[in-house]
Design an enzyme around this catalytic site. Structure first.
Site, PDB file in Angstrom:
ATOM      1  CG  HIS A   1     -16.241   7.200 -15.550  1.00  0.00           C
ATOM      2  ND1 HIS A   1     -14.874   7.344 -15.546  1.00  0.00           N
ATOM      3  CD2 HIS A   1     -16.615   7.203 -14.227  1.00  0.00           C
ATOM      4  CE1 HIS A   1     -14.432   7.408 -14.303  1.00  0.00           C
ATOM      5  NE2 HIS A   1     -15.458   7.344 -13.481  1.00  0.00           N
TER       6      HIS A   1
ATOM      7  CG  HIS B   1     -14.910   3.238 -11.058  1.00  0.00           C
ATOM      8  ND1 HIS B   1     -15.104   3.430  -9.706  1.00  0.00           N
ATOM      9  CD2 HIS B   1     -14.743   4.458 -11.586  1.00  0.00           C
ATOM     10  CE1 HIS B   1     -15.079   4.722  -9.450  1.00  0.00           C
ATOM     11  NE2 HIS B   1     -14.855   5.379 -10.565  1.00  0.00           N
TER      12      HIS B   1
ATOM     13  CD  GLU C   1     -11.263   5.398 -10.966  1.00  0.00           C
ATOM     14  OE1 GLU C   1     -11.728   5.860 -12.016  1.00  0.00           O
ATOM     15  OE2 GLU C   1     -11.416   5.960  -9.877  1.00  0.00           O
TER      16      GLU C   1
HETATM   17  C1  GLA Z   1     -14.036   8.534 -10.833  1.00  0.00           C
HETATM   18  C2  GLA Z   1     -13.978   9.986 -10.699  1.00  0.00           C
HETATM   19  C3  GLA Z   1     -14.692  10.404  -9.460  1.00  0.00           C
HETATM   20  C4  GLA Z   1     -16.110   9.895  -9.458  1.00  0.00           C
HETATM   21  C5  GLA Z   1     -16.144   8.417  -9.705  1.00  0.00           C
HETATM   22  C6  GLA Z   1     -17.536   7.903  -9.924  1.00  0.00           C
HETATM   23  O1  GLA Z   1     -13.269   7.914  -9.892  1.00  0.00           O
HETATM   24  O2  GLA Z   1     -12.665  10.477 -10.709  1.00  0.00           O
HETATM   25  O3  GLA Z   1     -14.705  11.790  -9.377  1.00  0.00           O
HETATM   26  O4  GLA Z   1     -16.840  10.546 -10.445  1.00  0.00           O
HETATM   27  O5  GLA Z   1     -15.379   8.101 -10.836  1.00  0.00           O
HETATM   28  O6  GLA Z   1     -18.380   8.254  -8.898  1.00  0.00           O
END
Ligand code: GLA
Length: 345
Positions: free
Chosen positions: A106, A176, A310
């Site tokens: 991220h 998210h 997402e």
């Molecule tokens: C995304 C990633 C997950 C996790 C979340 C945050 O969805 O794919 O693996 O890291 O973010 O917790």
């Protein structure tokens, strides 16, 4: 119902965090200026009873540190970059390795854990802008980014992103939010459909292997409505590695073309959510790593208490040459939209 702005809390170093509520008179959403965080969405069920269909917290403190990214706007590069690196035209960039010191997750969290500036706030819409420095978290180019949240007439939460940088860079924004259409409990009984014939399998570090694999005859098949919990515990390497779903689905339809890509339904409340996007992929994440703690209104947050859809470019894009690329040239505009639309029946 009218839009409103309120002081939501303070960061640990005393800066004020504001929450902006926008509405169309039927549904409403609340967004924090910190992380341009979509903190709540209030939606009626089939009997007209309204509930918050997102997972989060009553107080600000967890939003300052939680690695689950509840409701966050994620940039400049959502999802993972293997080895925390990538190249543009043969030049290597090393970025923040915020995941086990190995991968970049991220974008290192920059856009999710900083203040955005609220602009153009009216009843049904609010825009947040953010400026990222050249070299911030290792990414090239000073970037101007903006995200606009709008409650549409059709009961959608529309999220529109716009960004450009003064050097060639990679751009991949997402939101998210963890959804729970029941407004309580876990999401294992929700029905889900994803318009994808293929997904991108990952290795033990959750990095795509590069393969684009058919979902046919696998637990990844969501082409017809399926209860999320049906196959989640299968002895299928991909699910075992990730502790559930944490995978990118390759969406049917042209990148750049807005289309319905997924739908979720809770049979008890009758709440339904349709997801539209112009992006090529969507990460289904079933909250596999959510730690147990008290969430909104005393509700418990725990593993599988919400699911994320997402919308995104596929993970690790720049290091996977067969994936649709997201390198944007200096001055070139990144524009994208995703809508989470609600109804009840
Ligand atoms: C995304 C990633 C997950 C996790 C979340 C945050 O969805 O794919 O693996 O890291 O973010 O917790």
């Amino acid at each position: 119902m009218k839009s409103s702005k309120r002081l939501f809390g303070k960061t640990s170093d005393g800066r004020e965090v504001y929450a902006y509520t926008i509405t169309n008179g039927k549904i409403s959403a609340e967004i924090l200026d910190f992380g341009a965080t979509l903190r709540s969405i209030y939606v009626p069920d089939k009997n007209g009873n309204t509930a918050d269909v997102t997972v989060g917290y009553d107080d600000f403190a967890p939003y300052e540190t939680s690695t689950a990214y509840e409701g966050k706007t994620v940039g400049r590069y959502a999802n993972r970059l293997s080895g925390g690196r990538f190249e543009i035209d043969g030049r290597e960039y090393n970025v923040e390795k915020n995941e086990n010191g190995v991968t970049c997750l991220h974008g290192g969290g920059e856009f999710s854990f900083n203040f955005w500036k609220a602009e153009n706030f009216s009843d049904s819409t609010v825009t947040f802008s953010y400026e990222s420095e050249d070299g911030a978290f290792g990414f090239p180019g000073k970037m101007d980014a903006a995200v606009t949240f709008t409650v549409t007439e059709r009961n959608g939460i529309e999220i529109r992103y716009r960004a450009s940088a003064d050097k060639d860079t990679i751009i991949n924004f997402t939101n998210h939010t963890y959804f729970n259409l029941a407004g309580k409990g876990d999401i294992l009984c929700h029905l889900l459909k994803i318009n994808a014939n293929a997904f991108t399998p990952t290795d033990k570090m959750n990095i795509p292997t590069g393969e684009i694999k058919s979902v046919a005859s696998t637990p990844m098949d969501f082409r017809e409505f399926k209860v999320i919990g049906r196959d989640i515990g299968s002895d299928y390497e991909q699910l075992v590695n990730a502790g559930g779903y944490d995978h990118n689905f390759c969406l049917i339809g042209e990148k750049g073309q807005m289309r319905a890509v997924a739908e979720a339904y809770d049979t008890v409340s009758g709440r339904r959510m349709t997801v539209y996007t112009d992006l090529p992929g969507v990460q289904l994440y079933t909250g596999n790593f959510i730690e147990r703690r008290t969430g909104k209104g005393g509700r418990e947050n725990y593993k599988n208490c919400g699911f994320c859809l997402e919308t995104q470019y596929y993970p690790d894009t720049p290091n996977q040459k067969n994936f649709p690329q997201c390198t944007f040239r200096a001055g070139e505009e990144y524009k994208s939209a995703t809508v989470f639309e609600f109804s009840a029946d």
